[in-house]
Motif scaffolding. Structure first.
Motif, PDB file in Angstrom:
ATOM      1  N   ARG A  60       0.862  -1.194   0.000  1.00  0.00           N
ATOM      2  CA  ARG A  60       0.000   0.000   0.000  1.00  0.00           C
ATOM      3  C   ARG A  60       0.890   1.233   0.000  1.00  0.00           C
ATOM      4  NH1 ARG A  60      -3.543   0.927   4.679  1.00  0.00           N
ATOM      5  NH2 ARG A  60      -2.363  -0.520   5.993  1.00  0.00           N
ATOM      6  N   VAL A  61       0.676   2.135  -0.933  1.00  0.00           N
ATOM      7  CA  VAL A  61       1.482   3.354  -1.016  1.00  0.00           C
ATOM      8  C   VAL A  61       0.643   4.553  -0.594  1.00  0.00           C
ATOM      9  CG1 VAL A  61       2.821   4.873  -2.516  1.00  0.00           C
ATOM     10  CG2 VAL A  61       2.885   2.392  -2.877  1.00  0.00           C
ATOM     11  N   ILE A  62       1.203   5.335   0.316  1.00  0.00           N
ATOM     12  CA  ILE A  62       0.568   6.571   0.768  1.00  0.00           C
ATOM     13  C   ILE A  62       1.478   7.729   0.365  1.00  0.00           C
ATOM     14  CG2 ILE A  62      -0.252   7.888   2.758  1.00  0.00           C
ATOM     15  CD1 ILE A  62      -0.632   5.194   4.194  1.00  0.00           C
ATOM     16  N   ASP A  63       1.028   8.561  -0.535  1.00  0.00           N
ATOM     17  CA  ASP A  63       1.825   9.695  -1.004  1.00  0.00           C
ATOM     18  C   ASP A  63       1.548  10.921  -0.136  1.00  0.00           C
ATOM     19  OD1 ASP A  63       3.182   8.573  -3.324  1.00  0.00           O
ATOM     20  OD2 ASP A  63       1.187   8.443  -4.223  1.00  0.00           O
ATOM     21  N   THR A  64       2.601  11.554   0.334  1.00  0.00           N
ATOM     22  CA  THR A  64       2.477  12.778   1.119  1.00  0.00           C
ATOM     23  C   THR A  64       3.480  13.804   0.609  1.00  0.00           C
ATOM     24  OG1 THR A  64       4.143  12.214   2.808  1.00  0.00           O
ATOM     25  CG2 THR A  64       1.899  11.384   3.153  1.00  0.00           C
ATOM     26  N   GLU A  65       3.272  15.044   0.970  1.00  0.00           N
ATOM     27  CA  GLU A  65       4.299  16.048   0.696  1.00  0.00           C
ATOM     28  C   GLU A  65       5.469  15.809   1.630  1.00  0.00           C
ATOM     29  OE1 GLU A  65       2.970  19.841   3.374  1.00  0.00           O
ATOM     30  OE2 GLU A  65       1.816  19.474   1.532  1.00  0.00           O
ATOM     31  N   ASN A  66       6.619  16.346   1.245  1.00  0.00           N
ATOM     32  CA  ASN A  66       7.836  16.115   2.023  1.00  0.00           C
ATOM     33  C   ASN A  66       7.786  16.879   3.351  1.00  0.00           C
ATOM     34  OD1 ASN A  66      11.296  17.105   1.787  1.00  0.00           O
ATOM     35  ND2 ASN A  66      10.456  15.260   2.687  1.00  0.00           N
ATOM     36  N   ARG A  67       7.537  16.103   4.425  1.00  0.00           N
ATOM     37  CA  ARG A  67       7.470  16.707   5.761  1.00  0.00           C
ATOM     38  C   ARG A  67       8.428  16.040   6.737  1.00  0.00           C
ATOM     39  NH1 ARG A  67       1.685  16.628   7.939  1.00  0.00           N
ATOM     40  NH2 ARG A  67       2.536  18.199   9.358  1.00  0.00           N
ATOM     41  N   GLY A  68       9.265  15.138   6.246  1.00  0.00           N
ATOM     42  CA  GLY A  68      10.268  14.532   7.103  1.00  0.00           C
ATOM     43  C   GLY A  68       9.876  13.141   7.565  1.00  0.00           C
ATOM     44  N   VAL A  69      10.903  12.391   7.992  1.00  0.00           N
ATOM     45  CA  VAL A  69      10.722  10.980   8.315  1.00  0.00           C
ATOM     46  C   VAL A  69       9.801  10.761   9.508  1.00  0.00           C
ATOM     47  CG1 VAL A  69      12.815  10.913   9.763  1.00  0.00           C
ATOM     48  CG2 VAL A  69      11.934   8.795   8.729  1.00  0.00           C
ATOM     49  N   THR A  70       9.849  11.637  10.501  1.00  0.00           N
ATOM     50  CA  THR A  70       9.045  11.414  11.700  1.00  0.00           C
ATOM     51  C   THR A  70       7.557  11.497  11.384  1.00  0.00           C
ATOM     52  OG1 THR A  70      10.823  12.438  12.987  1.00  0.00           O
ATOM     53  CG2 THR A  70       8.727  12.082  14.102  1.00  0.00           C
ATOM     54  N   ARG A  71       7.159  12.510  10.632  1.00  0.00           N
ATOM     55  CA  ARG A  71       5.745  12.618  10.254  1.00  0.00           C
ATOM     56  C   ARG A  71       5.336  11.477   9.332  1.00  0.00           C
ATOM     57  NH1 ARG A  71       7.567  17.913  10.637  1.00  0.00           N
ATOM     58  NH2 ARG A  71       6.331  19.274  11.999  1.00  0.00           N
ATOM     59  N   ALA A  72       6.255  11.047   8.470  1.00  0.00           N
ATOM     60  CA  ALA A  72       5.951   9.927   7.584  1.00  0.00           C
ATOM     61  C   ALA A  72       5.727   8.646   8.389  1.00  0.00           C
ATOM     62  CB  ALA A  72       7.078   9.730   6.581  1.00  0.00           C
ATOM     63  N   ARG A  73       6.542   8.426   9.400  1.00  0.00           N
ATOM     64  CA  ARG A  73       6.345   7.242  10.250  1.00  0.00           C
ATOM     65  C   ARG A  73       4.978   7.307  10.950  1.00  0.00           C
ATOM     66  NH1 ARG A  73      11.257   4.733  10.108  1.00  0.00           N
ATOM     67  NH2 ARG A  73      13.160   5.893  10.565  1.00  0.00           N
ATOM     68  N   ASN A  74       4.613   8.474  11.424  1.00  0.00           N
ATOM     69  CA  ASN A  74       3.312   8.609  12.087  1.00  0.00           C
ATOM     70  C   ASN A  74       2.163   8.363  11.117  1.00  0.00           C
ATOM     71  OD1 ASN A  74       4.172   9.076  14.691  1.00  0.00           O
ATOM     72  ND2 ASN A  74       4.204  11.298  14.478  1.00  0.00           N
ATOM     73  N   ARG A  75       2.335   8.812   9.887  1.00  0.00           N
ATOM     74  CA  ARG A  75       1.287   8.551   8.890  1.00  0.00           C
ATOM     75  C   ARG A  75       1.128   7.044   8.678  1.00  0.00           C
ATOM     76  NH1 ARG A  75      -2.504   7.681   6.852  1.00  0.00           N
ATOM     77  NH2 ARG A  75      -3.512   8.512   4.970  1.00  0.00           N
ATOM     78  N   GLY A  76       2.229   6.337   8.697  1.00  0.00           N
ATOM     79  CA  GLY A  76       2.164   4.895   8.566  1.00  0.00           C
ATOM     80  C   GLY A  76       1.480   4.234   9.746  1.00  0.00           C
ATOM     81  N   LEU A  77       1.797   4.677  10.951  1.00  0.00           N
ATOM     82  CA  LEU A  77       1.140   4.126  12.139  1.00  0.00           C
ATOM     83  C   LEU A  77      -0.362   4.360  12.091  1.00  0.00           C
ATOM     84  CD1 LEU A  77       3.541   5.108  15.084  1.00  0.00           C
ATOM     85  CD2 LEU A  77       3.102   2.809  14.200  1.00  0.00           C
ATOM     86  N   GLU A  78      -0.749   5.544  11.665  1.00  0.00           N
ATOM     87  CA  GLU A  78      -2.180   5.877  11.597  1.00  0.00           C
ATOM     88  C   GLU A  78      -2.915   5.043  10.557  1.00  0.00           C
ATOM     89  OE1 GLU A  78      -1.615  10.583  12.940  1.00  0.00           O
ATOM     90  OE2 GLU A  78      -1.710  10.015  10.824  1.00  0.00           O
ATOM     91  N   ALA A  79      -2.184   4.508   9.586  1.00  0.00           N
ATOM     92  CA  ALA A  79      -2.805   3.735   8.507  1.00  0.00           C
ATOM     93  C   ALA A  79      -2.881   2.243   8.801  1.00  0.00           C
ATOM     94  CB  ALA A  79      -2.029   3.953   7.204  1.00  0.00           C
ATOM     95  N   LEU A  80      -2.386   1.817   9.957  1.00  0.00           N
ATOM     96  CA  LEU A  80      -2.414   0.390  10.279  1.00  0.00           C
ATOM     97  C   LEU A  80      -3.848  -0.114  10.377  1.00  0.00           C
ATOM     98  CD1 LEU A  80       0.409   0.149  12.969  1.00  0.00           C
ATOM     99  CD2 LEU A  80       0.436  -0.833  10.666  1.00  0.00           C
TER     100      LEU A  80
END
Length: 251
Positions: A60-80
């Motif tokens: 599953r791919v979630i595209d986001t604007e570049n906001r850094g690794v920490t926010r990207a990790r949180n987006r992944g956790l929220e998508a579990l």
């Protein structure tokens, strides 16, 4: 068991396909949910991800604007997904060791109270294309370092810890792992290698000044929390970071 692999990626075009295949080769042993958060890549990583997601339903791919690794990790956790049993992490330029998922799932199945397995990593420089392991001419160094990909966690454990601290530019993984340990989970320390950590000029931790500053902040925050926890002591059998400095000098 259903295992989620969270990947926060940014401009990992040379490595991302091998990283994903190193996980996909283990799909026969369990149900995989590979959640890739594309943090605003603009080097062609996004095209590779789209192609692989079409070919492999586990991705599953979630595209986001570049906001850094920490926010990207949180987006992944929220998508579990709620039916997830276990969670681990993998960076877009690293490789997961073959057999790791099957081995960890078996350990969790044997012990319903087990909340976390922590394994070793292997630093390396080069891999053979399509081999998903360090090449025979690559330097390697095995260590039990502080790294998210070394851990396999029950979803219930992560839910109790919450999200990554978005104040961190780096060392958000150190802070997160220390917060996990402060909940005193039942854990298993494994001598097996969970993943291969690629050292290359584009590695995020190449800026050693920022890495040292952020690591110090994570340790300071942990010290303050421990004062509130009273008699808590960090387990002394999980991390062995004395060799990590050697790998840092490869670049």
């Amino acid at each position: 068991m259903k295992v989620a692999i969270l990947m926060a990626v940014h401009n990992d075009r040379p490595f991302i396909e091998d990283a994903l295949h190193s996980v996909l080769r283990q799909s026969e042993s369990t149900e995989l949910d590979i959640v890739v958060v594309n943090d605003g890549s603009d080097d062609g990583t996004e095209t590779v991800l789209q192609d692989m997601a079409r070919a492999f339903p586990e991705i599953r791919v979630i595209d986001t604007e570049n906001r850094g690794v920490t926010r990207a990790r949180n987006r992944g956790l929220e998508a579990l997904r709620p039916d997830t049993d276990l969670v681990t992490f993998l960076d877009g330029d690293d490789l997961m060791a073959d057999g790791r998922i099957e081995r960890d799932c078996a350990a969790f199945a044997r012990d319903p109270d087990l909340a976390m397995i922590y394994s070793k990593l292997c630093y390396f420089e080069h891999s053979d294309p399509g081999a998903f392991v360090p090449s025979s001419d690559s330097r390697t160094l095995v260590s039990r370092s502080i790294h998210l990909s070394s851990g396999m966690f029950r979803l219930s454990l992560l839910k109790g810890v919450g999200l990554f601290d978005e104040e961190f530019e780096q060392a958000e993984d150190t802070d997160f792992i220390l917060r996990i340990l402060e909940t005193s989970p039942k854990y298993l320390v494994s001598d097996s290698i969970a993943h291969y950590y690629r050292r290359h000029p584009g590695s995020m931790t190449r800026n050693r000044q920022i890495a040292a500053r952020e690591f110090a902040r994570a340790m300071l925050k942990a010290t303050k929390r421990r004062k509130l926890l009273g008699n808590y002591r960090l387990p002394n059998d999980i991390f062995d970071v004395l060799q990590d400095e050697e790998a840092a000098t490869w670049i």
